[in-house]
Structures are given as structure tokens and as C-alpha cells.
Design an enzyme around this catalytic site. Structure first.
Site, short mmCIF file in Angstrom:
data_model
loop_
_atom_site.label_atom_id
_atom_site.label_comp_id
_atom_site.label_asym_id
_atom_site.label_seq_id
_atom_site.Cartn_x
_atom_site.Cartn_y
_atom_site.Cartn_z
N VAL A 66 0.82 -1.23 0.00
CA VAL A 66 0.00 0.00 0.00
C VAL A 66 0.85 1.27 0.00
O VAL A 66 0.36 2.34 -0.36
CB VAL A 66 -1.00 0.06 1.19
CG1 VAL A 66 -2.04 -1.03 1.11
CG2 VAL A 66 -0.28 0.02 2.53
N ASN A 92 -7.30 -0.84 5.63
CA ASN A 92 -7.05 -1.61 6.85
C ASN A 92 -5.58 -1.96 7.05
O ASN A 92 -5.12 -2.04 8.19
CB ASN A 92 -7.87 -2.91 6.81
CG ASN A 92 -7.40 -3.91 7.85
OD1 ASN A 92 -7.67 -3.76 9.04
ND2 ASN A 92 -6.63 -4.92 7.43
N TYR A 166 4.06 4.80 15.16
CA TYR A 166 2.72 4.20 14.95
C TYR A 166 1.64 5.18 15.43
O TYR A 166 0.65 5.42 14.74
CB TYR A 166 2.64 2.89 15.73
CG TYR A 166 1.35 2.11 15.56
CD1 TYR A 166 1.17 1.24 14.49
CD2 TYR A 166 0.30 2.25 16.48
CE1 TYR A 166 -0.02 0.51 14.34
CE2 TYR A 166 -0.88 1.53 16.33
CZ TYR A 166 -1.04 0.67 15.26
OH TYR A 166 -2.21 -0.05 15.11
N ILE A 199 -7.09 -5.61 20.05
CA ILE A 199 -7.74 -6.70 19.31
C ILE A 199 -6.77 -7.88 19.21
O ILE A 199 -5.57 -7.67 18.92
CB ILE A 199 -8.15 -6.25 17.89
CG1 ILE A 199 -8.84 -4.87 17.91
CG2 ILE A 199 -9.02 -7.32 17.22
CD1 ILE A 199 -10.20 -4.81 18.53
#
Ligand code: NAP
Length: 263
Positions: A66, A92, A166, A199
Site C-alpha cells: 500500500v 485496513n 505508529y 484486538i
């Protein structure tokens, strides 16, 4: 799901594993035709595609980075060739820094790498796909509202000093969502950010023990469990299914209540 928004043509980046796979499967259950993008794990992407077909969707797999312009263009071209105009982009794909280095020691190389994958790539891909959606707006008609969904993170506001690059990238996703939402509304294109909490995926496997304690014993999140990839998949499917027709630029927290200030 409303009948009107069914059978989307969607690109999901980083759909081979983790959250991206769950997003693909949620969309597939509503009959979506999907471009499954991966970067290096072809086997995982193949498994996602198989599961998508079993769930009632269609799938093509494309290897692409990406962060690379030519790769992003190739993804859009291949989605168009396979299924026709793209009406949903889910940004994503993302990476954690390869080394969790303290802010004062983090390398410029890591900064560039994380920013290219987690912010520059999604930003430029949104620009490219926006132009495509505007060009094809008449083709979508009343059948579907084109949309872009960005997968952000609680790291947009929670400062982790051992992965500053990040956090900065994910904070950028917040503004990127606002910018594209403001610019694209006149073209009838919706833009959302989904902001996952902690997650359970490969990305968090290295810190599992730490978060087991924080979540299950210390109540880091009001809802005392790990997030599951399906939690994010369901939120994406709700947007894609037309659940928010009068909204754009919204950030949807899917984080077990992590964002709540508590006393
Ligand atoms: P994951 O299990 O590590 O999966 C990452 C996915 O992104 C993989 O499919 C990977 O492809 C793909 N990818 C990585 N770099 C890429 C690149 N340059 N080009 C294309 N694809 C690339 O991560 P995850 O937990 O599912 O995370 C998905 C998204 O949710 C990320 O944006 C992440 O920042 C965000 N998020 C995750 C959490 C969490 O707790 N897990 C929390 C908040 C936000 P390969 O399979 O080919 O390697």
C-alpha cells in the site's frame, strides 16, 4: 443490511489476516465482491478468499504494497477489471514498528516505513479511489452510496512512547478522515474511521500476557475482554450496509470502552 446497499464492490487492504480477514468475511456475508490485498503472506490471503466464497461473496487476490503508488494503481485496475467500479475502500493494512524502540532511540528508517504503510499509503489510495468514485458516481446511482472506511487506532490519542511512529500515523488517520469526509460529501461519498481498541491478532500476539493482565485483571477496558477481529468486521458491515445515511467523518470506537475517562 438494506437491499439498496447490497453486493458492494470493495477493496480491503491487508485482508489476508487478522482484522482485514474479518472485515472481508463480514462484507462477504452481504454478498460483496472483494479485492483481497496482502503484502507477503499469500497463503493466508488464499484462505481468506476461500472463506469469502464460502460465505457468499466473490474474491480476487492481489499482492501489493500500500505504500507504493504503482501497486495501489494496480489494485484499483484489477478490482475494476474483475467486478466493475469500486464503491467501497477499506484502508485496513497496517504494521507495528519492527522494533519497539523508545522515542529517543527510534530510527528514521522505522519512522519512514511505518508512516508509508499506515498513513501515506491510505491517504494516497483514498485520493486515487475518490477520483475513481467521482468518475463513476452516476454508475452507482441509488443502488449504493460509495464510501471509504479507515481503520485507525486508540493509538491516535493514547501515547505509547515505545512506538511513537505508529501513534503519529494513526493520529494522522483521524485528520485524513475529516479531510476526505469534508471534501467528498458534495460527491455523495461517505468517509468513516473505525478506531479499534486492543484486538487479538498477530499484531498483538507479542504483548498478549501484558494485556491479559491489564484487561482481565485490572480492567483497562470497561468491557473486560480482548477485542475480536469480528467486532471490527461487524462495524464495517454496518456502515457498508447503509446504517448511517446522514453521517460522514464519524469516528466509531470499537474498543470495549477504552476511550472513556473514568474517576
Ligand atoms: P495483522 O494481523 O498484523 O495484519 C496486518 C495486515 O496488513 C496483513 O494482512 C498484512 O499483509 C497487511 N500489510 C502489512 N503491511 C502491508 C503493506 N505494506 N501493504 C499491504 N498490506 C500490508 O494486523 P491487524 O491487527 O489485523 O491490524 C489491522 C489494522 O488494524 C492495522 O491498520 C492496525 O494498525 C489496526 N489496529 C489493530 C489493532 C490491534 O490491536 N490488533 C488495534 C488498533 C488498530 P500480510 O498478511 O501479507 O503480511
Amino acid at each position: 443490511m438494506s437491499e439498496r446497499e447490497s453486493h458492494r464492490v470493495a477493496i480491503v487492504t491487508g485482508a489476508g489476516r487478522g482484522i482485514g480477514r474479518a472485515i472481508a468475511l463480514s462484507l462477504a456475508a452481504d454478498g460483496a465482491r472483494l479485492l483481497i490485498n496482502y503484502h507477503s503472506n499469500a497463503e493466508a490471503a488464499q484462505l481468506t478468499a476461500d472463506q469469502v466464497r464460502q460465505a457468499g461473496g466473490e474474491a480476487v487476490i492481489v499482492r501489493a504494497d500500500v505504500g507504493v503508488d504503482a501497486d495501489r494503481r494496480r489494485m484499483l485496475d484489477q478490482a475494476g477489471e474483475a467486478f466493475g467500479p469500486v464503491d467501497l475502500l477499506v484502508n485496513n493494512a497496517g504494521m507495528a514498528p519492527k522494533v519497539r524502540a523508545d522515542l529517543l532511540e527510534m530510527s528514521e528508517q522505522s519512522f519512514d516505513e511505518v508512516l508509508a504503510t499506515n498513513l501515506k499509503g491510505p491517504f494516497m489510495f483514498s485520493q486515487l479511489v475518490s477520483l475513481h468514485m467521482i468518475e463513476h458516481r452516476a454508475d452507482f446511482g441509488d443502488r449504493v452510496t460509495p464510501a471509504i472506511i479507515n481503520i485507525g487506532s486508540i493509538s491516535a490519542y493514547a501515547a505509547s512512547v515505545n512506538r511513537g511512529e505508529y501513534c503519529v500515523a494513526k493520529a494522522g488517520i483521524g485528520m485524513m478522515t475529516a479531510l476526505f469526509a469534508a471534501r467528498l460529501a458534495e460527491h455523495g461519498i461517505q468517509v468513516f474511521e473505525i478506531r479499534p481498541g486492543i484486538i487479538e491478532t498477530d499484531m498483538t500476539s507479542g504483548v498478549k500476557e501484558k494485556y491479559d493482565k491489564l484487561i482481565l485483571e485490572q480492567g483497562l477496558t470497561p468491557i473486560r475482554r480482548w477485542g475480536r477481529p469480528e467486532d471490527i468486521g461487524r462495524a464495517v458491515a454496518a456502515i457498508a450496509g447503509g446504517a448511517f445515511p446522514f453521517s460522514t467523518g464519524e469516528t466509531i470506537n470499537v474498543d470495549g470502552g477504552f476511550h472513556l475517562r473514568r474517576l
